[in-house]
Design a protein around this motif. Structure first.
Motif, PDB file in Angstrom:
ATOM      1  N   GLU A 125       0.758  -1.314  -0.124  1.00  0.00           N
ATOM      2  CA  GLU A 125      -0.089  -0.106  -0.048  1.00  0.00           C
ATOM      3  C   GLU A 125       0.945   1.239   0.062  1.00  0.00           C
ATOM      4  O   GLU A 125       0.561   2.328  -0.730  1.00  0.00           O
ATOM      5  CB  GLU A 125      -0.868  -0.136   1.243  1.00  0.00           C
ATOM      6  N   GLY A 155     -10.075   1.142  10.754  1.00  0.00           N
ATOM      7  CA  GLY A 155     -11.042   1.920   9.852  1.00  0.00           C
ATOM      8  C   GLY A 155      -9.999   2.528   8.767  1.00  0.00           C
ATOM      9  O   GLY A 155      -8.863   1.924   8.547  1.00  0.00           O
ATOM     10  N   ILE A 156     -10.336   3.820   8.200  1.00  0.00           N
ATOM     11  CA  ILE A 156      -9.677   4.365   7.524  1.00  0.00           C
ATOM     12  C   ILE A 156      -8.420   5.106   8.151  1.00  0.00           C
ATOM     13  O   ILE A 156      -8.653   6.021   8.975  1.00  0.00           O
ATOM     14  CB  ILE A 156     -10.217   5.269   6.399  1.00  0.00           C
ATOM     15  N   ASN A 186      -4.873   7.620   7.572  1.00  0.00           N
ATOM     16  CA  ASN A 186      -4.293   8.475   6.529  1.00  0.00           C
ATOM     17  C   ASN A 186      -2.978   8.930   6.978  1.00  0.00           C
ATOM     18  O   ASN A 186      -2.432   8.888   8.165  1.00  0.00           O
ATOM     19  CB  ASN A 186      -5.317   9.743   6.049  1.00  0.00           C
ATOM     20  N   THR A 221      -4.475   7.238   1.935  1.00  0.00           N
ATOM     21  CA  THR A 221      -5.298   6.615   2.902  1.00  0.00           C
ATOM     22  C   THR A 221      -5.293   5.353   2.684  1.00  0.00           C
ATOM     23  O   THR A 221      -5.281   4.596   1.330  1.00  0.00           O
ATOM     24  CB  THR A 221      -6.870   7.400   2.503  1.00  0.00           C
ATOM     25  N   ASP A 233      -7.773   1.905   3.953  1.00  0.00           N
ATOM     26  CA  ASP A 233      -8.781   1.116   4.767  1.00  0.00           C
ATOM     27  C   ASP A 233      -8.045  -0.053   5.401  1.00  0.00           C
ATOM     28  O   ASP A 233      -7.965  -1.208   4.686  1.00  0.00           O
ATOM     29  CB  ASP A 233      -9.931   0.889   4.047  1.00  0.00           C
ATOM     30  N   ARG A 272      -9.284  -2.341   7.159  1.00  0.00           N
ATOM     31  CA  ARG A 272     -10.115  -3.307   7.379  1.00  0.00           C
ATOM     32  C   ARG A 272      -9.930  -4.433   6.176  1.00  0.00           C
ATOM     33  O   ARG A 272     -10.163  -5.616   6.222  1.00  0.00           O
ATOM     34  CB  ARG A 272     -11.711  -2.938   7.494  1.00  0.00           C
ATOM     35  N   THR A 273      -9.771  -3.728   4.940  1.00  0.00           N
ATOM     36  CA  THR A 273      -9.547  -4.501   3.829  1.00  0.00           C
ATOM     37  C   THR A 273      -8.117  -5.103   3.599  1.00  0.00           C
ATOM     38  O   THR A 273      -7.864  -5.940   2.933  1.00  0.00           O
ATOM     39  CB  THR A 273      -9.890  -3.577   2.468  1.00  0.00           C
TER      40      THR A 273
END
Length: 196
Positions: free
Chosen positions: A60, A173-174, A176, A185, A187, A189-190
């Protein structure tokens, strides 16, 4: 919990000798850090799920950096010599390009004497929040501007900055990058999907 390796000649092991020691043990899959007191810490390999999680967060950050192209991203096997003389290797590190380019090329080949602007530490199955919180404070004290401490088992994280070295634990959660990694940013959770 990381184990401290006691070596009688540790007091005489300078940075070059420590680098040679790490390189000599790398084929055996052994990784080490050194704290500010000179203690050598054996970093045991992470479990498969932990390794997957480290890789996911690294990807990411790497993808974000490819778009911005304003820094260098480093994986968990990279060590840095910090101002307090410790040598640490976070799960993910990012350094602004202009700061990295100030490090002499010869020193970049070893444990570069620079504190990353941003680091991520992912808590593995054998680690505790307490030890990692202290480690995050050390990163900030050495000049890190932003640090994420993430625990996929608890689905929780903390954000450390020079202005907040005692952050609250937050549910996934999200997240940043603030003004350090602008536009980033994620997420959580994913990214940290359940593969167990």
């Amino acid at each position: 919990m990381p184990q401290v390796l006691n070596i009688p000649t540790m007091d005489t092991m300078n940075d070059d000798e420590f680098f040679a020691f790490c390189e000599a043990n790398r084929p055996n899959g052994m990784n080490f850090e050194r704290d500010k007191y000179g203690h050598i810490i054996f970093m045991s390999p992470t479990g498969s799920i932990g390794g997957h999680n480290d890789g996911e967060i690294f990807v990411e950050i790497k993808l974000w950096n490819r778009k911005k192209n304003n820094g260098i991203v480093f994986p968990s096997s990279t060590g840095f010599t910090l101002p307090d003389s410790s040598i640490r290797s976070p799960d993910v590190a990012w350094i602004r390009r202009e700061r990295w380019e100030q490090v002499p090329r010869e020193l970049r080949k070893k444990f570069a004497p620079i504190c990353p602007d941003f680091i991520v530490e992912v808590i593995s199955e054998s680690d505790t929040w307490h030890e990692h919180e202290n480690k995050m404070r050390e990163w900030i004290a050495n000049g890190c501007r932003l640090g994420w401490l993430i625990d996929s088992n608890e689905q929780a994280y903390m954000i450390f900055t020079p202005q907040n070295t005692n952050p609250d634990k937050q549910a996934f959660g999200i997240i940043n990058g603030g003004d350090v990694l602008e536009g980033l940013t994620i997420d959580l959770r994913t990214v940290f999907e359940d593969i167990g």
